[in-house]
Design a protein around this motif. Structure first.
Motif, PDB file in Angstrom:
ATOM      1  N   LEU A 111       0.764  -1.144   0.120  1.00  0.00           N
ATOM      2  CA  LEU A 111       0.107   0.194  -0.104  1.00  0.00           C
ATOM      3  C   LEU A 111       0.918   1.173   0.077  1.00  0.00           C
ATOM      4  CD1 LEU A 111      -2.983   0.850   0.340  1.00  0.00           C
ATOM      5  CD2 LEU A 111      -2.388   1.220   2.858  1.00  0.00           C
ATOM      6  N   THR A 112       0.503   2.124  -0.991  1.00  0.00           N
ATOM      7  CA  THR A 112       1.355   3.374  -1.037  1.00  0.00           C
ATOM      8  C   THR A 112       0.697   4.331  -0.005  1.00  0.00           C
ATOM      9  OG1 THR A 112       1.774   3.218  -3.361  1.00  0.00           O
ATOM     10  CG2 THR A 112       1.839   5.343  -2.251  1.00  0.00           C
ATOM     11  N   LEU A 113       1.666   5.111   0.732  1.00  0.00           N
ATOM     12  CA  LEU A 113       1.119   5.977   1.833  1.00  0.00           C
ATOM     13  C   LEU A 113       1.297   7.365   1.289  1.00  0.00           C
ATOM     14  CD1 LEU A 113       2.562   4.478   5.134  1.00  0.00           C
ATOM     15  CD2 LEU A 113      -0.072   4.539   4.406  1.00  0.00           C
ATOM     16  N   ILE A 114       0.319   8.115   1.403  1.00  0.00           N
ATOM     17  CA  ILE A 114       0.351   9.582   0.866  1.00  0.00           C
ATOM     18  C   ILE A 114       0.280  10.658   1.846  1.00  0.00           C
ATOM     19  CG2 ILE A 114      -0.742  11.196  -0.639  1.00  0.00           C
ATOM     20  CD1 ILE A 114      -1.654   8.666  -2.418  1.00  0.00           C
ATOM     21  N   ASP A 115       0.926  11.767   1.851  1.00  0.00           N
ATOM     22  CA  ASP A 115       0.711  12.928   2.779  1.00  0.00           C
ATOM     23  C   ASP A 115       0.083  13.915   1.914  1.00  0.00           C
ATOM     24  OD1 ASP A 115       1.082  15.038   4.439  1.00  0.00           O
ATOM     25  OD2 ASP A 115       3.221  15.177   4.646  1.00  0.00           O
ATOM     26  N   ILE A 116      -1.068  14.388   2.247  1.00  0.00           N
ATOM     27  CA  ILE A 116      -1.873  15.176   1.579  1.00  0.00           C
ATOM     28  C   ILE A 116      -1.732  16.710   1.955  1.00  0.00           C
ATOM     29  CG2 ILE A 116      -3.334  13.380   0.925  1.00  0.00           C
ATOM     30  CD1 ILE A 116      -5.406  14.627   2.776  1.00  0.00           C
ATOM     31  N   ARG A 117      -1.152  16.943   3.101  1.00  0.00           N
ATOM     32  CA  ARG A 117      -0.982  18.300   3.577  1.00  0.00           C
ATOM     33  C   ARG A 117      -0.774  19.404   2.440  1.00  0.00           C
ATOM     34  NH1 ARG A 117       3.002  17.557   8.135  1.00  0.00           N
ATOM     35  NH2 ARG A 117       3.968  16.268   6.539  1.00  0.00           N
ATOM     36  N   GLN A 118       0.196  19.393   1.578  1.00  0.00           N
ATOM     37  CA  GLN A 118       0.513  20.281   0.760  1.00  0.00           C
ATOM     38  C   GLN A 118      -0.608  20.538  -0.255  1.00  0.00           C
ATOM     39  OE1 GLN A 118       3.642  18.049  -1.237  1.00  0.00           O
ATOM     40  NE2 GLN A 118       2.847  19.058  -3.290  1.00  0.00           N
ATOM     41  N   PHE A 119      -1.713  19.656  -0.599  1.00  0.00           N
ATOM     42  CA  PHE A 119      -2.821  19.741  -1.287  1.00  0.00           C
ATOM     43  C   PHE A 119      -4.114  20.453  -0.574  1.00  0.00           C
ATOM     44  CE2 PHE A 119      -0.335  16.113  -2.757  1.00  0.00           C
ATOM     45  CZ  PHE A 119       0.197  16.581  -4.264  1.00  0.00           C
ATOM     46  N   VAL A 120      -3.854  20.486   0.736  1.00  0.00           N
ATOM     47  CA  VAL A 120      -5.074  21.291   1.353  1.00  0.00           C
ATOM     48  C   VAL A 120      -4.304  22.337   2.228  1.00  0.00           C
ATOM     49  CG1 VAL A 120      -6.466  19.060   1.478  1.00  0.00           C
ATOM     50  CG2 VAL A 120      -4.737  19.730   3.460  1.00  0.00           C
ATOM     51  N   ASN A 121      -3.195  22.999   1.597  1.00  0.00           N
ATOM     52  CA  ASN A 121      -2.706  24.390   2.263  1.00  0.00           C
ATOM     53  C   ASN A 121      -2.351  24.135   3.395  1.00  0.00           C
ATOM     54  OD1 ASN A 121      -3.481  25.211  -0.441  1.00  0.00           O
ATOM     55  ND2 ASN A 121      -5.257  26.303   0.057  1.00  0.00           N
ATOM     56  N   LEU A 122      -1.615  23.274   4.193  1.00  0.00           N
ATOM     57  CA  LEU A 122      -1.429  22.826   5.090  1.00  0.00           C
ATOM     58  C   LEU A 122       0.423  22.787   5.250  1.00  0.00           C
ATOM     59  CD1 LEU A 122      -3.515  20.287   7.013  1.00  0.00           C
ATOM     60  CD2 LEU A 122      -3.667  23.012   7.262  1.00  0.00           C
ATOM     61  N   ASP A 123       1.019  23.256   6.403  1.00  0.00           N
ATOM     62  CA  ASP A 123       2.355  23.117   6.679  1.00  0.00           C
ATOM     63  C   ASP A 123       2.816  21.952   6.354  1.00  0.00           C
ATOM     64  OD1 ASP A 123       5.007  23.683   7.101  1.00  0.00           O
ATOM     65  OD2 ASP A 123       4.810  24.155   9.300  1.00  0.00           O
ATOM     66  N   THR A 124       4.021  21.287   5.535  1.00  0.00           N
ATOM     67  CA  THR A 124       4.303  19.968   5.546  1.00  0.00           C
ATOM     68  C   THR A 124       5.733  19.904   6.462  1.00  0.00           C
ATOM     69  OG1 THR A 124       6.016  20.825   3.791  1.00  0.00           O
ATOM     70  CG2 THR A 124       3.684  20.136   3.263  1.00  0.00           C
ATOM     71  N   ALA A 125       5.365  20.306   7.453  1.00  0.00           N
ATOM     72  CA  ALA A 125       6.490  19.875   8.780  1.00  0.00           C
ATOM     73  C   ALA A 125       6.394  18.666   8.739  1.00  0.00           C
ATOM     74  CB  ALA A 125       6.450  20.913   9.868  1.00  0.00           C
ATOM     75  N   SER A 126       7.432  17.994   9.742  1.00  0.00           N
ATOM     76  CA  SER A 126       7.316  16.626   9.957  1.00  0.00           C
ATOM     77  C   SER A 126       6.005  16.122  10.829  1.00  0.00           C
ATOM     78  CB  SER A 126       8.647  16.209  10.870  1.00  0.00           C
ATOM     79  OG  SER A 126       8.509  16.872  12.141  1.00  0.00           O
ATOM     80  N   THR A 127       5.663  14.933  10.627  1.00  0.00           N
ATOM     81  CA  THR A 127       4.438  14.321  11.392  1.00  0.00           C
ATOM     82  C   THR A 127       4.875  12.922  12.032  1.00  0.00           C
ATOM     83  OG1 THR A 127       2.346  13.553  11.077  1.00  0.00           O
ATOM     84  CG2 THR A 127       3.858  13.190   8.923  1.00  0.00           C
ATOM     85  N   SER A 128       4.044  12.603  12.854  1.00  0.00           N
ATOM     86  CA  SER A 128       4.240  11.454  13.662  1.00  0.00           C
ATOM     87  C   SER A 128       3.932  10.156  12.657  1.00  0.00           C
ATOM     88  CB  SER A 128       3.485  11.433  15.055  1.00  0.00           C
ATOM     89  OG  SER A 128       2.060  11.748  14.576  1.00  0.00           O
ATOM     90  N   GLN A 129       3.001  10.249  11.707  1.00  0.00           N
ATOM     91  CA  GLN A 129       2.936   9.339  10.780  1.00  0.00           C
ATOM     92  C   GLN A 129       2.551   7.977  11.580  1.00  0.00           C
ATOM     93  OE1 GLN A 129       5.969   8.476   8.183  1.00  0.00           O
ATOM     94  NE2 GLN A 129       6.174  10.572   7.485  1.00  0.00           N
TER      95      GLN A 129
END
Length: 340
Positions: A245-263
């Protein structure tokens, strides 16, 4: 650990659960119109915004005797395979997220001799309670054809000679009839299937709503394998019960800061042939709203149009964005071709 949202309700002193994704609407028991040659479990039919809905007694569907109804009984409207059926229950509690580890699937063979059509799908041990999980496929089995409902025309509820209303007092009959009239004449702008189920998730302190229809499950993120030469929003691959399964970080697509996340958590979604995991900070709730409650995104919130946001919806005084997952997942730059 994977977990699924279930609508929990009470019946005859027990706790039961239905997959939240198939629940389209909840309302208090209205007046019903009995029909000739119906099976014992079918209480009658309901005119819901011009559409005939069969309503069954869950007690009798489970092989128990029917009990007198009261104004406190509720109806759960199930929608599956373009068909709907109403199910009468004692009371509706709330939506609970039940972990895969809490399911007791090994008891199914002891509950029925016909597993293929069993109404009971299994048991769950959740929050010190034993919850019986129901099979929506079995509840739908023949519900719209047992009495020729496919050819039935919408009808108005009549109190005269109505066997369903007869046991109620005159005052209660008025209440039940008013409920039925309201369901029959609600605004034509509302979708006839009623409410849409939305999963509420958190991302960097903001809440977003996702259409539950395309969500397969929620899961904890285990070991992630990075994918070489991928854009930053492709976090990597995860093994989900043998499926990559591919995991996707969508934050940049909803205008959120792309700082590190706990995932820590992921929402597993499937749109057509695409399946992916969307990383979120938290999963809060399942919300049922009418489509008309989703309003356009205020321009003051986002300076530019966002193609991935359908609109906004309010819940408990909070405003949250409703994401368009099909648009998000089919965007050309978003998903990695796993076959490549």
């Amino acid at each position: 650990m994977a977990y699924q949202p279930y609508l929990i309700f009470g019946l005859n002193g027990g706790r039961f659960g239905l997959a939240a994704a198939v629940v389209q609407e909840l309302f208090l028991l209205p007046a019903l119109t009995p029909i000739a040659e119906a099976t014992a479990e079918m209480v009658g039919i309901l005119n819901l915004r011009g559409h005939i809905i069969p309503v069954i007694d869950l007690r009798q569907r489970l092989g128990r005797s029917r009990q007198p109804y009261t104004l406190k009984h509720s109806v759960i409207l199930i929608r599956l395979h373009e068909r709907s059926v109403g199910v009468i229950v004692d009371e509706v509690d709330n939506v609970e997220f039940i972990a895969e580890s809490e399911l007791a699937t090994d008891v199914e063979s002891h509950l029925t001799t016909d597993a293929e059509h069993a109404v009971t799908a299994g048991l769950a041990k959740h929050d010190s309670q034993l919850i019986t999980l129901l099979n929506p496929e079995a509840l739908m089995q023949g519900a719209s054809t047992r009495a020729g409902l496919a050819q039935a025309e919408p009808v108005a509820t009549s109190t005269e000679g109505n066997e369903f209303l007869a046991p109620f007092s005159a005052a209660d009959q008025v209440v039940l009839t008013k409920r039925a009239d309201a369901l029959m004449t609600q605004s034509e702008n509302e979708s006839w299937v009623g409410q849409t189920a939305l999963a509420v998730v958190g991302l960097q302190g903001e809440r977003f709503a996702l259409n539950l229809e395309v969500i397969q499950e929620f899961t904890q993120i285990s070991q992630v394998t990075p994918v070489p030469c991928c854009p930053p929003h492709i976090v990597g691959n995860m093994n989900l019960r043998g499926e990559i399964l591919t995991l996707i970080d969508i934050r940049q697509f909803v205008n959120l800061d792309t700082a590190s996340t706990s995932q820590q958590q992921a929402v597993i979604v499937r749109v057509d042939d695409i399946m992916a995991g969307i990383i979120v900070d938290a999963v809060f709730d399942v919300l049922y709203v009418h489509p008309g409650d989703v309003t356009a995104m205020p321009t003051a919130i986002h300076a530019m149009d966002n193609a991935y946001i359908r609109g906004v919806v309010r819940d408990a005084g909070q405003t949250m964005s409703v994401l368009d997952l099909p648009q998000l997942l089919t965007h050309g730059e978003l998903v990695v071709d796993q076959a490549a």
